[in-house]
Motif scaffolding. Structure first.
Motif, PDB file in Angstrom:
ATOM      1  N   LEU A  38       0.771  -1.171  -0.068  1.00 25.26           N
ATOM      2  CA  LEU A  38      -0.032  -0.234   0.054  1.00 25.26           C
ATOM      3  C   LEU A  38       0.774   0.920   0.488  1.00 25.26           C
ATOM      4  N   THR A  39       0.748   2.282  -0.825  1.00 27.82           N
ATOM      5  CA  THR A  39       1.464   3.385  -0.930  1.00 27.82           C
ATOM      6  C   THR A  39       0.409   4.495  -1.026  1.00 27.82           C
ATOM      7  N   THR A  40       1.042   5.186  -0.681  1.00 33.69           N
ATOM      8  CA  THR A  40      -0.025   7.045  -0.922  1.00 33.69           C
ATOM      9  C   THR A  40      -0.428   7.377  -2.108  1.00 33.69           C
ATOM     10  N   GLU A  41      -0.002   6.823  -3.444  1.00 32.88           N
ATOM     11  CA  GLU A  41      -0.953   6.874  -4.349  1.00 32.88           C
ATOM     12  C   GLU A  41      -2.093   6.265  -4.911  1.00 32.88           C
ATOM     13  N   ASN A  42      -2.132   4.981  -3.686  1.00 32.83           N
ATOM     14  CA  ASN A  42      -2.939   4.060  -3.340  1.00 32.83           C
ATOM     15  C   ASN A  42      -4.293   4.601  -3.122  1.00 32.83           C
ATOM     16  N   VAL A  43      -3.874   6.140  -2.719  1.00 35.86           N
ATOM     17  CA  VAL A  43      -5.457   6.670  -1.541  1.00 35.86           C
ATOM     18  C   VAL A  43      -6.111   8.086  -2.393  1.00 35.86           C
ATOM     19  N   ILE A  44      -6.825   7.963  -2.291  1.00 38.00           N
ATOM     20  CA  ILE A  44      -7.475   9.514  -2.693  1.00 38.00           C
ATOM     21  C   ILE A  44      -8.351  10.583  -2.040  1.00 38.00           C
ATOM     22  N   VAL A  45      -7.890  10.886  -1.532  1.00 41.26           N
ATOM     23  CA  VAL A  45      -9.248  11.776  -0.624  1.00 41.26           C
ATOM     24  C   VAL A  45      -9.836  12.602  -1.916  1.00 41.26           C
ATOM     25  N   SER A  46     -11.426  13.056  -1.462  1.00 42.34           N
ATOM     26  CA  SER A  46     -12.474  13.927  -2.236  1.00 42.34           C
ATOM     27  C   SER A  46     -12.964  14.470  -1.560  1.00 42.34           C
ATOM     28  N   ALA A  47     -13.887  15.479  -1.675  1.00 46.01           N
ATOM     29  CA  ALA A  47     -14.760  16.245  -2.037  1.00 46.01           C
ATOM     30  C   ALA A  47     -16.028  15.850  -2.664  1.00 46.01           C
ATOM     31  N   SER A  83     -16.541  13.605  -5.218  1.00 44.94           N
ATOM     32  CA  SER A  83     -16.600  13.662  -6.754  1.00 44.94           C
ATOM     33  C   SER A  83     -14.897  12.401  -6.138  1.00 44.94           C
ATOM     34  N   LEU A  84     -14.795  11.933  -7.286  1.00 44.98           N
ATOM     35  CA  LEU A  84     -13.691  11.469  -7.699  1.00 44.98           C
ATOM     36  C   LEU A  84     -12.868  11.968  -8.736  1.00 44.98           C
ATOM     37  N   SER A  85     -11.900  13.340  -7.863  1.00 47.05           N
ATOM     38  CA  SER A  85     -11.020  13.555  -8.426  1.00 47.05           C
ATOM     39  C   SER A  85     -10.689  13.911  -7.304  1.00 47.05           C
ATOM     40  N   ASP A  86      -9.052  13.350  -7.153  1.00 48.17           N
ATOM     41  CA  ASP A  86      -8.250  13.915  -5.856  1.00 48.17           C
ATOM     42  C   ASP A  86      -8.152  15.441  -5.614  1.00 48.17           C
ATOM     43  N   ILE A  87      -8.795  16.126  -4.400  1.00 47.19           N
ATOM     44  CA  ILE A  87      -8.518  17.145  -3.812  1.00 47.19           C
ATOM     45  C   ILE A  87      -6.781  17.292  -4.203  1.00 47.19           C
ATOM     46  N   GLY A  98     -16.336  27.155  -1.481  1.00 45.06           N
ATOM     47  CA  GLY A  98     -16.710  26.984  -0.510  1.00 45.06           C
ATOM     48  C   GLY A  98     -16.389  26.289   0.843  1.00 45.06           C
ATOM     49  N   VAL A  99     -17.847  25.320   2.071  1.00 40.20           N
ATOM     50  CA  VAL A  99     -17.824  24.315   2.096  1.00 40.20           C
ATOM     51  C   VAL A  99     -17.798  23.455   1.843  1.00 40.20           C
ATOM     52  N   PRO A 100     -17.025  21.852   1.991  1.00 42.38           N
ATOM     53  CA  PRO A 100     -17.557  21.046   1.160  1.00 42.38           C
ATOM     54  C   PRO A 100     -18.335  20.246   2.416  1.00 42.38           C
ATOM     55  N   GLU A 101     -19.464  19.121   1.292  1.00 41.28           N
ATOM     56  CA  GLU A 101     -20.993  18.451   2.672  1.00 41.28           C
ATOM     57  C   GLU A 101     -19.856  17.703   2.860  1.00 41.28           C
ATOM     58  N   THR A 102     -19.432  16.288   2.166  1.00 44.76           N
ATOM     59  CA  THR A 102     -18.581  15.265   2.590  1.00 44.76           C
ATOM     60  C   THR A 102     -17.698  15.141   2.075  1.00 44.76           C
ATOM     61  N   ILE A 103     -16.554  14.082   2.736  1.00 40.18           N
ATOM     62  CA  ILE A 103     -15.881  14.427   2.519  1.00 40.18           C
ATOM     63  C   ILE A 103     -15.555  12.425   2.135  1.00 40.18           C
ATOM     64  N   THR A 104     -14.582  11.850   0.965  1.00 40.21           N
ATOM     65  CA  THR A 104     -14.323  10.976   1.018  1.00 40.21           C
ATOM     66  C   THR A 104     -12.520  10.112   1.158  1.00 40.21           C
ATOM     67  N   VAL A 105     -12.823   9.553   1.368  1.00 42.71           N
ATOM     68  CA  VAL A 105     -11.638   8.438   0.967  1.00 42.71           C
ATOM     69  C   VAL A 105     -11.335   6.672   0.678  1.00 42.71           C
ATOM     70  N   ARG A 106     -10.474   7.216  -0.626  1.00 47.77           N
ATOM     71  CA  ARG A 106     -11.103   6.249  -1.134  1.00 47.77           C
ATOM     72  C   ARG A 106      -9.542   5.320  -1.274  1.00 47.77           C
TER      73      ARG A 106
END
Length: 171
Positions: free
Chosen positions: A97-106, A109-113, A121-129
């Protein structure tokens, strides 16, 4: 006539003889039992890897739900998911497992922050995939079954979404 009778009696004796029957039964049942034990062990390893990655993603999401949404904090969250600390020291929670395998998005959205630019503004949700992380099986069932298309090397893709808890606009 006597020869025939003696042959018939020896065949009857041979038919009643049960020596070696257990060995024949073992030869039939043993491959099935070994396959079942191997499949159980492999499923256990897969389940362990999935739950470990899901817990790591949950921890990273909790961290980001209370942090300022920025590339710097997203990179800290990625290190938290992979190494268990924000400094990124030590060994990964799961080998490979590396940091390249982790995506943090708001905002689901599927795009990385870090790749998507600033979030207005203020995001509604945070997703870690977790993406593109393959389970590394102990047993290559494709080679055992002489079938190159059959493999237990499958993707593990847990994803966790939480509501963003900070209410002040990001600057």
């Amino acid at each position: 006539m006597r020869v025939r009778l003696s042959r018939l009696l020896s065949l009857r004796r041979l038919a009643r003889n049960e020596r070696g029957v257990q060995l024949a039964e073992l030869a039939i049942v043993l491959p099935i039992l070994v396959t079942l034990f191997a499949a159980t062990a492999e499923f256990g390893r897969y389940f362990y890897a999935y739950t470990t990655l899901a817990k790591a993603a949950r921890i990273g999401t909790r961290y980001m739900a209370t942090a300022k949404v920025s590339c710097f904090e997203a990179n800290k969250a990625k290190k938290l998911v992979v190494y268990g600390n924000t400094a990124g020291t030590g060994s990964p929670v799961i080998d490979g497992l590396t940091t390249e395998n982790v995506i943090v998005s708001a905002n689901a959205s599927l795009s990385d922050i870090c790749a998507g630019g600033p979030i207005p503004g203020v995001p509604e949700t945070i997703t870690v995939r977790i993406k593109e992380f393959k389970h590394d099986p102990l047993f290559n069932l494709g080679a055992l079954m002489n079938n190159s298309t059959f493999s237990l090397n499958v993707d593990i893709k847990p994803s966790v979404t939480m509501r963003y808890l900070l209410t002040t606009p990001l600057v």
